[in-house]
Scaffold this motif. Structure first.
Motif, PDB file in Angstrom:
ATOM      1  N   LEU A 222       0.839  -1.194   0.000  1.00  0.00           N
ATOM      2  CA  LEU A 222       0.000   0.000   0.000  1.00  0.00           C
ATOM      3  C   LEU A 222       0.877   1.249   0.000  1.00  0.00           C
ATOM      4  CD1 LEU A 222      -2.750  -1.023   2.598  1.00  0.00           C
ATOM      5  CD2 LEU A 222      -2.747  -1.337   0.129  1.00  0.00           C
ATOM      6  N   PRO A 223       0.391   2.305  -0.618  1.00  0.00           N
ATOM      7  CA  PRO A 223       1.189   3.553  -0.643  1.00  0.00           C
ATOM      8  C   PRO A 223       1.442   4.072   0.775  1.00  0.00           C
ATOM      9  CG  PRO A 223      -0.606   3.649  -2.236  1.00  0.00           C
ATOM     10  CD  PRO A 223      -0.850   2.440  -1.394  1.00  0.00           C
ATOM     11  N   GLN A 224       2.576   4.657   0.939  1.00  0.00           N
ATOM     12  CA  GLN A 224       2.979   5.242   2.211  1.00  0.00           C
ATOM     13  C   GLN A 224       3.263   6.731   2.009  1.00  0.00           C
ATOM     14  OE1 GLN A 224       2.857   3.686   5.108  1.00  0.00           O
ATOM     15  NE2 GLN A 224       2.226   1.765   4.132  1.00  0.00           N
ATOM     16  N   PRO A 225       3.021   7.548   3.050  1.00  0.00           N
ATOM     17  CA  PRO A 225       2.481   7.175   4.369  1.00  0.00           C
ATOM     18  C   PRO A 225       0.972   7.053   4.349  1.00  0.00           C
ATOM     19  CG  PRO A 225       2.951   9.496   4.332  1.00  0.00           C
ATOM     20  CD  PRO A 225       3.378   8.993   2.974  1.00  0.00           C
ATOM     21  N   ALA A 226       0.440   6.261   5.247  1.00  0.00           N
ATOM     22  CA  ALA A 226      -1.005   6.106   5.367  1.00  0.00           C
ATOM     23  C   ALA A 226      -1.579   7.256   6.182  1.00  0.00           C
ATOM     24  CB  ALA A 226      -1.339   4.782   6.043  1.00  0.00           C
ATOM     25  N   PRO A 227      -2.780   7.726   5.859  1.00  0.00           N
ATOM     26  CA  PRO A 227      -3.367   8.844   6.604  1.00  0.00           C
ATOM     27  C   PRO A 227      -3.754   8.431   8.015  1.00  0.00           C
ATOM     28  CG  PRO A 227      -4.963   7.935   5.062  1.00  0.00           C
ATOM     29  CD  PRO A 227      -3.669   7.240   4.776  1.00  0.00           C
ATOM     30  N   ALA A 228      -3.989   9.423   8.854  1.00  0.00           N
ATOM     31  CA  ALA A 228      -4.411   9.162  10.235  1.00  0.00           C
ATOM     32  C   ALA A 228      -5.792   8.509  10.234  1.00  0.00           C
ATOM     33  CB  ALA A 228      -4.437  10.465  11.026  1.00  0.00           C
TER      34      ALA A 228
ATOM     35  N   ARG B  30      -5.935   4.941  -4.152  1.00  0.00           N
ATOM     36  CA  ARG B  30      -5.658   5.965  -3.144  1.00  0.00           C
ATOM     37  C   ARG B  30      -6.534   5.722  -1.923  1.00  0.00           C
ATOM     38  NH1 ARG B  30      -8.697   8.785  -7.101  1.00  0.00           N
ATOM     39  NH2 ARG B  30     -10.720   9.528  -6.312  1.00  0.00           N
ATOM     40  N   TYR B  31      -6.162   6.412  -0.841  1.00  0.00           N
ATOM     41  CA  TYR B  31      -6.913   6.315   0.400  1.00  0.00           C
ATOM     42  C   TYR B  31      -8.161   7.190   0.306  1.00  0.00           C
ATOM     43  CZ  TYR B  31      -2.788   4.058   2.370  1.00  0.00           C
ATOM     44  OH  TYR B  31      -1.755   3.201   2.623  1.00  0.00           O
ATOM     45  N   GLU B  32      -9.274   6.681   0.822  1.00  0.00           N
ATOM     46  CA  GLU B  32     -10.541   7.406   0.806  1.00  0.00           C
ATOM     47  C   GLU B  32     -11.161   7.361   2.197  1.00  0.00           C
ATOM     48  OE1 GLU B  32     -13.054   5.875  -2.243  1.00  0.00           O
ATOM     49  OE2 GLU B  32     -11.616   6.243  -3.858  1.00  0.00           O
ATOM     50  N   THR B  33     -12.108   8.259   2.427  1.00  0.00           N
ATOM     51  CA  THR B  33     -12.766   8.369   3.725  1.00  0.00           C
ATOM     52  C   THR B  33     -14.273   8.314   3.528  1.00  0.00           C
ATOM     53  OG1 THR B  33     -10.970   9.699   4.645  1.00  0.00           O
ATOM     54  CG2 THR B  33     -13.075   9.748   5.806  1.00  0.00           C
ATOM     55  N   ALA B  34     -14.913   7.382   4.225  1.00  0.00           N
ATOM     56  CA  ALA B  34     -16.378   7.312   4.260  1.00  0.00           C
ATOM     57  C   ALA B  34     -16.849   8.008   5.528  1.00  0.00           C
ATOM     58  CB  ALA B  34     -16.849   5.861   4.230  1.00  0.00           C
TER      59      ALA B  34
ATOM     60  N   PHE C 284     -14.535   6.795   8.517  1.00  0.00           N
ATOM     61  CA  PHE C 284     -13.877   5.501   8.316  1.00  0.00           C
ATOM     62  C   PHE C 284     -12.915   5.634   7.144  1.00  0.00           C
ATOM     63  CE2 PHE C 284     -13.716   1.262   6.290  1.00  0.00           C
ATOM     64  CZ  PHE C 284     -13.252   0.516   7.355  1.00  0.00           C
ATOM     65  N   VAL C 285     -11.626   5.401   7.405  1.00  0.00           N
ATOM     66  CA  VAL C 285     -10.574   5.555   6.392  1.00  0.00           C
ATOM     67  C   VAL C 285     -10.219   4.174   5.860  1.00  0.00           C
ATOM     68  CG1 VAL C 285      -8.256   6.427   5.927  1.00  0.00           C
ATOM     69  CG2 VAL C 285      -9.716   7.591   7.598  1.00  0.00           C
ATOM     70  N   TYR C 286     -10.149   4.056   4.512  1.00  0.00           N
ATOM     71  CA  TYR C 286      -9.813   2.787   3.877  1.00  0.00           C
ATOM     72  C   TYR C 286      -9.053   3.067   2.582  1.00  0.00           C
ATOM     73  CZ  TYR C 286     -13.763   3.774   0.756  1.00  0.00           C
ATOM     74  OH  TYR C 286     -14.604   4.367  -0.136  1.00  0.00           O
ATOM     75  N   PHE C 287      -8.407   2.021   2.055  1.00  0.00           N
ATOM     76  CA  PHE C 287      -7.684   2.138   0.787  1.00  0.00           C
ATOM     77  C   PHE C 287      -8.525   1.487  -0.303  1.00  0.00           C
ATOM     78  CE2 PHE C 287      -4.802   0.436  -2.457  1.00  0.00           C
ATOM     79  CZ  PHE C 287      -4.132   1.598  -2.823  1.00  0.00           C
ATOM     80  N   ASN C 288      -8.776   2.230  -1.374  1.00  0.00           N
ATOM     81  CA  ASN C 288      -9.566   1.741  -2.499  1.00  0.00           C
ATOM     82  C   ASN C 288      -8.614   1.271  -3.588  1.00  0.00           C
ATOM     83  OD1 ASN C 288     -11.321   1.265  -4.619  1.00  0.00           O
ATOM     84  ND2 ASN C 288     -12.584   3.063  -4.197  1.00  0.00           N
TER      85      ASN C 288
END
Length: 854
Positions: A307-313, A417-421, A408-412
């Protein structure tokens, strides 16, 4: 080398006449020598040994049989075959045994046939190994198997290689997934156009480091190469790196031909073919010839990306496509009314890796209840579903109720990229009056606290004395449960009658196997009588013995006359002994009367049917005495003199009528006439025939207006007052069991008696339960003090216009919420009251407001 079948000697008299000068010791020595030779004839012809049979041609991917033979011995335990690279045992071995006697020599063999499948061509070496047998340890010699290409024939008879007839292809949706991404895997089993067959079971494979779902059921698809069956599954690679996915294997039954249609030559004008009759008769007369093969797919190499780094909080490792929803119910709450906040997370992703709902913030001034979490996934799915959680909050102050949004933060993996629901609850407008703090009890409404509605304290009531001991009893069953218990005996009775009728049909079926065995015995007897040689007669006698042993149901390979003696007709032992003398004596002769006696016994043995008829299943008659076993499981707490000790005892054993009676006396002495009446009414419902309980119930009911009418079914109705509601329910069930037993018995007189007794018991119990009314409900409760029937479980709303509950009235109590109980009056009106205002008859009562347990 075969030993002589028989030895012919002269009679003793002839020998003595020919050589009168020989000594008698010589004749004794000759007899001993003959006995030794006869003993040698009965011994096995070969020494015990274990060896492999030379197998037929084996093709790679085809299932074959590998036979291990035990000659004149048997295995002494489980057999562990040595590991052979490229050869797999695919099932348990089949077992076959054979016993033969040739020229007086007996030999026995046991064959274990192992189903095996070769996974590659070439020479496969089965090493030598030891086997524990009944004759000690035996050494099995090594075996070399020559495995060639598997060849199968199509419907036209042409032979083709297995890989050309059946192809298996494993295809992933992507070769470069992200770590945690759900990958679709398709397995297609394709048959060439000239072949037909069917798949057997589900694919097998080694998932290795993948988290996978079970394979789906196979679905037929049409491809350019022929017929195909598609299987589908999904997998997740949890770690980044290169991953080798092992090939999948699928069992296939291939059709290699059909039997010949005998009517194919009788259609000279083609009329049957024009009407489709040729195909019909081909399918009817020509049974398909099948062979089992294993299709092996290709392997797949996955290059799993990190997974891409860095991951969001806030990222907790969820990979996939997720949706977060939030709902609040009701839309317009009031103070003190519960509000349910539901949070739902749904989607497709790596759920097995610990994907969970995010945390949510709740203001500190709100009361909350423990949330309940639910999950919903498919029957075989692991990566698609939803998880929801209900949190109950109770607002205390009117005004807007705004809850913080949940993220809720997850990787799509689709977008990379990282997304937030995010779910933002709507703002609710809370109405009503402010409530005091949760720890302080709310004051009673004015309408409830009216002095005139409370029963006056008892002034020196004429009540009985406390009782010693313990007397636990039973609570009545809910009507829904009682209804099913009443249906169960009749369902069982009809099921027993159907089963007995089916058993009779099966039992009276002709014994075809015994008749075939009897015919085989007749054929063997005639063959022995008409035999042209001694060998033919011996073979026929052996065949007769095997058939006779099967007819007599003797589970022995070679029974003797002593073992046959006492089984069936006494003539069997004589006939069997004569056959043994013919088999092992010197002349191998049979007396003429033996054939007639043996033919007379060639009939299926009678008996057993009449004996088994006496063992027919009798109906199961259950009685109400089984309910007494439940009394032993009830708690029996110790009795005390103080009021608090009595309350503790009733909380531990609410079905102990002595404890409820004593607590009623203690409440009456403390001046709480409402609770005294409630506890005494509970004791009366549990033991209506006790004189001291009935006397106290009448005295307390006289001081509370309307209570006498409430307790009238237990005090004045003669039939209802004979037993508690639970015991009348048991009587009703016992009557149902008796009536059902009468149906199951099937005999006229016992059936009539049982039906009459059951109907009478059910009628009497039904009348008594109808008279007891609400007392027969396990949720019944007596109102201890005047209370208002609130529409909601809160005292914030004014209760001046709410219907009132008078002390001593009987209600049905339902669910509870924060100390409130939902009740239903006799007229059907429902509402909420404080649980401390009620005295449940069959459940632990709540403590009065303002008191806590010590």
């Amino acid at each position: 080398m075969n030993r002589p079948r028989s030895i012919t000697t002269e009679a003793p008299e002839a020998a003595a006449g020919a050589a009168p000068g020989r000594h008698p010791a010589w004749r004794a020595g000759r007899a001993a020598l003959m006995a030794a030779l006869l003993v040698g004839l009965a011994t096995p012809a070969f020494a015990a040994r274990v060896h492999w049979l030379e197998p037929d041609a084996i093709g790679a991917g085809q299932t074959a049989s590998l036979d291990l033979v035990f000659e004149d011995t048997a295995p002494a335990g489980p057999i562990a075959l040595p590991h052979v690279d490229g050869l797999r045992v695919v099932g348990a071995p089949a077992q076959a045994s054979d016993i033969s006697i040739v020229n007086g020599h007996r030999s026995a063999s046991l064959t274990l046939s192992y189903p095996v499948r070769a996974e590659r061509t070439g020479t496969l070496h089965v090493p030598a190994f030891d086997v524990e047998t009944s004759d000690g340890t035996q050494r099995v010699a090594a075996l070399d198997l020559e495995v060639g290409r598997a060849m199968v024939r199509d419907r036209s008879g042409a032979a083709r290689a297995l890989e050309d007839a059946v192809q298996a292809r494993l295809t992933p949706s992507t070769l470069t997934p992200y770590a945690g991404e759900v990958v679709d895997l398709d397995l297609r089993i394709t048959l060439d156009g000239n072949h037909s067959g069917q798949v057997v079971g589900a694919p097998t494979w080694d998932a290795g480091g993948l988290a996978v779902e079970p394979w789906s059921d196979g679905h037929a698809v049409r491809t350019s190469g022929g017929n195909a069956v598609r299987f589908h599954t999904r997998a997740v690679a949890p770690q980044a790196g290169r991953l080798e996915v092992a090939p999948a294997e699928q069992e296939v039954q291939l059709e290699t031909g059909r039997g010949r249609n005998p009517l194919a030559d009788f259609d000279p004008f083609g009329a049957m073919q024009r009407m489709g009759g040729s195909r019909l008769f081909d399918s009817f007369f020509g049974a398909p010839q099948m062979t089992a093969v294993t299709a092996r797919s290709n392997g797949v190499q996955l290059d799993v990306r990190p997974l891409p780094q860095p991951a969001p909080a806030g990222f907790s490792g969820a990979v996939g496509d997720f949706t977060l929803e939030s709902t609040l119910t009701p839309d317009h709450p009031k103070t003190g009314e519960p509000v349910t906040w539901t949070l739902t997370l749904s989607g497709t992703g790596n759920w097995p890796n610990g994907v969970a709902l995010p945390a949510r913030a709740v203001p500190a001034d709100l009361r909350t209840l423990q949330p309940k979490q639910r999950s919903s996934f498919g029957d075989h799915g692991r990566f698609s579903g939803e998880v929801s959680e209900d949190l109950v909050i109770v607002p205390n102050q009117p005004g807007p109720l705004a809850l913080a949004p949940v993220r809720f933060v997850y990787f799509n993996p689709t977008s990379g990229r990282y997304e937030t629901a995010e779910a933002t609850p709507p703002t609710l407008e809370v109405t009503g009056a402010p409530l005091p703090a949760a720890s302080a009890p709310a004051p009673a409404p004015a309408a409830v606290a009216a002095p005139s509605s409370e029963p006056a304290p008892l002034a020196a009531p004429a009540l009985g004395s406390p009782l010693d001991g313990r007397a636990p009893t039973l609570a009545p069953l809910p009507w829904t449960t009682l209804r099913w218990w009443l249906i169960a005996p009749f369902a069982l009775a009809f099921g027993l009658r159907l089963a007995r009728r089916a058993w009779r049909v099966w039992h009276d079926h002709p014994r075809r196997r015994a008749r075939r065995t009897a015919r085989r015995m007749q054929v063997a007897i005639r063959a022995a009588r008409d035999a042209a040689s001694v060998e033919a007669r011996l073979a026929a006698l052996l065949d007769w013995q095997r058939a006779a042993a099967r007819l007599l149901d003797i589970d022995l390979a070679a029974p003797t006359a002593e073992q046959v003696r006492g089984i069936g007709d006494a003539r069997w032992a004589e006939v069997w002994a004569a056959s043994e003398r013919a088999l092992y004596a010197r002349g191998h002769g049979l007396p003429e009367q033996w054939y007639a006696a043996a033919l007379a016994l060639c009939a299926p043995p009678r008996g057993g049917r009449a004996a088994r008829r006496g063992r027919r299943s009798r109906p199961l008659v259950a009685t109400a005495a089984t309910a007494s076993l439940l009394l032993l499981a009830l708690a029996m707490p110790s009795w005390g003199d103080e009021r608090e000790a009595l309350r503790t005892q009733v909380e531990a054993a609410p079905l102990d009528w002595i404890a409820r009676y004593n607590l009623g006396l203690a409440e009456a002495q403390a001046g709480d006439s409402g609770r005294a009446l409630g506890e005494t009414a509970a004791a009366l419902a549990l033991a209506p025939r006790q004189a001291v309980v009935r006397a106290n119930a009448r005295a307390l009911a006289a001081s509370v207006p309307g209570a006498e009418a409430t307790l009238a079914p237990l005090l004045d109705h003669r039939l209802a007052a004979l037993a508690s509601p639970a015991h009348w329910q048991l009587t009703l069930l016992a009557g149902a069991v008796l009536a059902a037993a009468g149906i199951a018995v099937g005999r006229r007189r016992p059936s009539s008696l049982l039906l009459a007794a059951g109907a009478l018991a059910m009628a009497v119990a039904g009348v008594a339960l109808r008279a007891q009314g609400a007392f027969a409900d396990p949720r019944a409760a007596l109102v201890a003090r005047a209370a208002a029937l609130h529409p909601l479980p809160t005292e914030a709303a004014p209760a001046a216009d709410a219907p009132a509950l008078a002390p001593g009235s009987l209600v049905i109590a339902g669910g509870d919420f924060l100390g409130w109980r939902q009740v239903r009056r006799a007229d059907g009106a429902t509402g909420w009251v404080r649980g401390s205002d009620l005295v449940p008859l069959y459940a632990p009562p709540a403590r009065p407001r303002g008191e806590t347990a010590a």
